[in-house]
Design a protein around this motif. Structure first.
Motif, PDB file in Angstrom:
ATOM      1  N   SER A 221     -22.001 -11.053  -8.293  1.00 59.74           N
ATOM      2  CA  SER A 221     -21.232 -12.156  -8.196  1.00 59.74           C
ATOM      3  C   SER A 221     -20.093 -12.411  -9.568  1.00 59.74           C
ATOM      4  O   SER A 221     -19.117 -12.155  -9.010  1.00 59.74           O
ATOM      5  CB  SER A 221     -22.791 -13.126  -9.237  1.00 59.74           C
ATOM      6  OG  SER A 221     -23.167 -13.963  -7.246  1.00 59.74           O
TER       7      SER A 221
ATOM      8  N   VAL B 148     -17.967 -10.504   1.307  1.00 58.81           N
ATOM      9  CA  VAL B 148     -19.050 -11.070   2.024  1.00 58.81           C
ATOM     10  C   VAL B 148     -20.259  -9.627   1.528  1.00 58.81           C
ATOM     11  O   VAL B 148     -21.365  -9.657   1.982  1.00 58.81           O
ATOM     12  CB  VAL B 148     -18.604 -11.600   3.011  1.00 58.81           C
ATOM     13  CG1 VAL B 148     -20.292 -12.156   3.981  1.00 58.81           C
ATOM     14  CG2 VAL B 148     -18.305 -13.050   3.413  1.00 58.81           C
ATOM     15  N   ASN B 149     -19.416  -8.717   2.392  1.00 56.14           N
ATOM     16  CA  ASN B 149     -19.360  -7.308   2.729  1.00 56.14           C
ATOM     17  C   ASN B 149     -20.337  -6.785   1.473  1.00 56.14           C
ATOM     18  O   ASN B 149     -21.543  -5.968   1.492  1.00 56.14           O
ATOM     19  CB  ASN B 149     -18.575  -6.563   3.368  1.00 56.14           C
ATOM     20  CG  ASN B 149     -18.882  -6.737   5.354  1.00 56.14           C
ATOM     21  OD1 ASN B 149     -19.696  -7.345   5.423  1.00 56.14           O
ATOM     22  ND2 ASN B 149     -17.624  -5.767   5.839  1.00 56.14           N
TER      23      ASN B 149
ATOM     24  N   CYS C 291     -13.136  -9.924   9.818  1.00 50.40           N
ATOM     25  CA  CYS C 291     -13.725 -10.513   9.005  1.00 50.40           C
ATOM     26  C   CYS C 291     -14.495 -11.825   9.336  1.00 50.40           C
ATOM     27  O   CYS C 291     -16.056 -11.599   9.187  1.00 50.40           O
ATOM     28  CB  CYS C 291     -12.417 -11.745   9.216  1.00 50.40           C
ATOM     29  SG  CYS C 291     -12.742 -12.908   7.571  1.00 50.40           S
TER      30      CYS C 291
ATOM     31  N   VAL D  63     -18.508 -11.132   8.991  1.00 49.33           N
ATOM     32  CA  VAL D  63     -19.358 -12.283   8.310  1.00 49.33           C
ATOM     33  C   VAL D  63     -20.723 -12.714   9.167  1.00 49.33           C
ATOM     34  O   VAL D  63     -21.968 -12.495   7.623  1.00 49.33           O
ATOM     35  CB  VAL D  63     -18.406 -13.373   7.869  1.00 49.33           C
ATOM     36  CG1 VAL D  63     -19.441 -14.424   7.314  1.00 49.33           C
ATOM     37  CG2 VAL D  63     -17.874 -12.610   6.849  1.00 49.33           C
TER      38      VAL D  63
ATOM     39  N   ILE E  75     -24.882 -11.462   7.444  1.00 50.77           N
ATOM     40  CA  ILE E  75     -25.686 -12.119   7.140  1.00 50.77           C
ATOM     41  C   ILE E  75     -26.853 -12.759   7.912  1.00 50.77           C
ATOM     42  O   ILE E  75     -28.246 -12.995   7.271  1.00 50.77           O
ATOM     43  CB  ILE E  75     -25.376 -14.361   7.786  1.00 50.77           C
ATOM     44  CG1 ILE E  75     -23.651 -14.249   6.612  1.00 50.77           C
ATOM     45  CG2 ILE E  75     -26.195 -15.312   7.246  1.00 50.77           C
ATOM     46  CD1 ILE E  75     -23.713 -15.743   6.993  1.00 50.77           C
TER      47      ILE E  75
ATOM     48  N   LEU F 144     -28.468 -17.590  -3.113  1.00 48.45           N
ATOM     49  CA  LEU F 144     -27.126 -17.451  -3.083  1.00 48.45           C
ATOM     50  C   LEU F 144     -26.673 -18.914  -3.983  1.00 48.45           C
ATOM     51  O   LEU F 144     -25.487 -18.921  -3.958  1.00 48.45           O
ATOM     52  CB  LEU F 144     -27.844 -18.483  -1.353  1.00 48.45           C
ATOM     53  CG  LEU F 144     -26.613 -17.373  -0.375  1.00 48.45           C
ATOM     54  CD1 LEU F 144     -27.026 -18.040   0.706  1.00 48.45           C
ATOM     55  CD2 LEU F 144     -25.545 -16.835  -0.912  1.00 48.45           C
TER      56      LEU F 144
ATOM     57  N   SER G  21     -25.139 -17.628  -6.965  1.00 40.26           N
ATOM     58  CA  SER G  21     -23.542 -17.077  -6.633  1.00 40.26           C
ATOM     59  C   SER G  21     -22.341 -17.896  -6.710  1.00 40.26           C
ATOM     60  O   SER G  21     -21.676 -18.233  -6.780  1.00 40.26           O
ATOM     61  CB  SER G  21     -23.209 -16.149  -5.103  1.00 40.26           C
ATOM     62  OG  SER G  21     -24.123 -15.315  -5.793  1.00 40.26           O
TER      63      SER G  21
END
Length: 524
Positions: free
Chosen positions: A326, A370-371, A422, A426, A430, A454, A457
């Motif tokens: 993070s 995100v990756n 993208c 994403v 997830i 999460l 983050s």
């Protein structure tokens, strides 16, 4: 074992220092190549970077299996036997060298067809592009075998040695590439022709890396007492085949936009798309040291959890990795997302590209951020030795994503390619993260995998985003130097805010600073 591996702190420090140095040289090198060679010649590098990634598929997953097993040996696990692991490393090495030779032979046979029928070449001579494609294959093939040696060394937790080697090789590469473009080494005095010499220099530096990494690995392998058997090679293959299926599919997923763009867009447009994408590659600097440092930790903690039935230590490592990720990823991502045009101007000095590429970069950096977090569940799946839950999900996602990306490129060009990648990445990230949670023992308090991680983050993301938005409202300087100063200033504030948002890591850093100053520090 010849020597103890690096601790987590030393491993993280070595990985970040090494990657920071190589990323700095890369950030300096690529804009120079783009300006000196021109957009069309630089477009060859768009294909080059994709080939480097896709070649990684052809170790069939056994390279990652070796990294996992060497990490287990480093941790003192009773299995596998050192003799089996060393014999398997040598067998895999011979197989990979055969793939290197085959790849170079295929490139020599098919480079003219690719130049004339796949790429949309406009001004460059086709024979020049064909020669560039051959040397591109040589450089990528050497990178492929070098990655195997480096991965094995990382499994042994020789992070300082591998990063010192990679930094030295990148420094040599930087000098060679700078000489190529500044000296104007090209046929008939055309700077575009220097692309062949640049790729030859890249191949030479990769060859040096391969030689040095192999020597280091052979010296670092454990003493192998006893007769090796073939059972371990079969076990490595059983682990490797699902891994190669998953990694092949995810690599294809991440390269569909670039491969489709190389076919559908002019080579000049591919060059501009590549240089914008290269800015987002800074995410590699941010996430890769975390992944490399924690993969051996996860492997040993997974083994301990299976033996004792207590996963508390594993979950502590997961939570720590997520917090480190993070503060490493989010400050950089939010600054680039909030000020994409300013970042492009600061990096390339090209005002026109900054104006046209800002929207493209914004899509790419969102997906890349995100990756980055996906590499934690990916490391957990590798440590667990089972990539099957990922394989069918990636395959199904690719079926839907590939036509979406092609249609988006047809309709919107570079922007469509970035937006499609993208959105697809994403959603897939997830889905895969939730799948990985099923292979990890229950999270503390019975919460789900992402539900447990999460909130930490978000505690970092929200203040960083606020700082980046305020920075985006400031008057932007017109010059490249002013743009760089503003972007770095906002990034520094975001980094400070991110570190303060994680009290445990802030205390840890203060203790490390106290040690460096010679003051008294508590044990982290």
């Amino acid at each position: 074992m010849t020597a103890a591996g690096d601790s987590l702190v030393r491993g993280l420090a070595a990985n970040y220092l090494g990657k920071a140095f190589t990323a700095f040289l890369s950030l300096v090198t690529l804009p120079i190549l783009y300006r000196q060679l021109g957009g069309e010649a630089f477009g060859v590098f768009g294909l080059f970077f994709s080939v480097q990634v896709l070649l990684g598929v052809f170790d069939f997953g056994v390279g990652a299996a070796m990294q996992r097993d060497l990490a287990a040996l480093q941790a003192g696990a009773p299995t596998p036997r050192a003799a089996d692991v060393v014999a398997t490393v040598r067998s895999i090495e011979r197989m990979l060298w055969g793939i290197v030779v085959l790849a170079c032979a295929l490139a020599a046979a098919g480079n003219e067809w690719i130049a004339g029928h796949w790429l949309h070449v406009q001004a460059l001579p086709l024979d020049l592009v064909a020669r560039a494609l051959f040397w591109m294959a040589v450089a990528a093939s050497l990178q492929f075998i070098g990655n195997f040696y480096t991965g094995c060394l990382n499994g042994l937790r020789r992070h300082r040695q591998t990063n010192a080697l990679q930094s030295a090789v990148w420094a040599l590469r930087f000098v060679l590439l700078l000489w190529c473009v500044q000296a104007g080494v090209a046929p008939a005095g055309t700077m575009e022709g220097a692309v062949v010499t640049v790729l030859q220099a890249w191949a030479a530096s990769n060859a040096l890396h391969v030689l040095a990494a192999r020597v280091m690995l052979m010296r670092s392998l454990p003493a192998a007492a006893g007769e090796p058997g073939v059972a371990h090679l079969r076990q490595a293959a059983r682990f490797g085949l699902p891994l190669v299926a998953a990694t092949t599919l995810i690599m294809l997923f991440n390269q569909v936009d670039k491969l489709a763009a190389s076919r559908l867009l002019a080579l000049d447009s591919l060059g501009r798309y590549t240089i914008v994408w290269s800015i987002a590659e800074v995410m590699y600097l941010m996430y890769q040291p975390v992944y490399t440092s924690f993969l051996p930790i996860f492997a040993s903690r997974q083994a301990a959890a299976r033996a004792s039935g207590d996963a508390a230590g594993l979950w502590q490592s997961i939570a720590l990795a997520w917090r480190v990720m993070s503060i490493a990823v989010l400050p950089v991502a939010v600054v680039i997302f909030a000020m994409p045009g300013l970042v492009i101007l600061a990096w390339t000095g090209d005002g026109q590209l900054a104006e046209s590429g800002g929207g493209v970069l914004r899509w790419i950096i969102a997906g890349a951020a995100v990756n980055s977090f996906l590499f934690i569940p990916f490391a957990l799946q590798q440590a667990a030795g089972d990539l099957r839950p990922w394989t069918w999900r990636i395959a199904l996602a690719l079926v839907f994503y590939a036509p979406l990306a092609i249609l988006a490129i047809h309709r919107w060009g570079m922007l469509g390619a970035a937006a499609a990648w993208c959105a697809g990445s994403v959603v897939l990230a997830i889905w895969l993260a939730r799948a990985s949670g099923q292979s990890v023992p229950d999270a503390p308090a019975g919460s789900g995998f992402l539900d447990a991680l999460l909130p930490g983050s978000l505690r970092t993301l929200l203040p960083c985003a606020a700082v980046a938005v305020l920075g985006a409202w400031l008057p932007w300087p017109a010059g490249r130097v002013g743009a760089a100063v503003l972007a770095l200033a906002v990034l520094a504030v975001c980094g400070f805010v991110a570190l303060r948002s994680q009290p445990q890591l802030w205390t840890w850093c203060m203790q490390m600073l106290a040690r460096l100053r010679g003051g008294r520090a508590l044990t982290p």
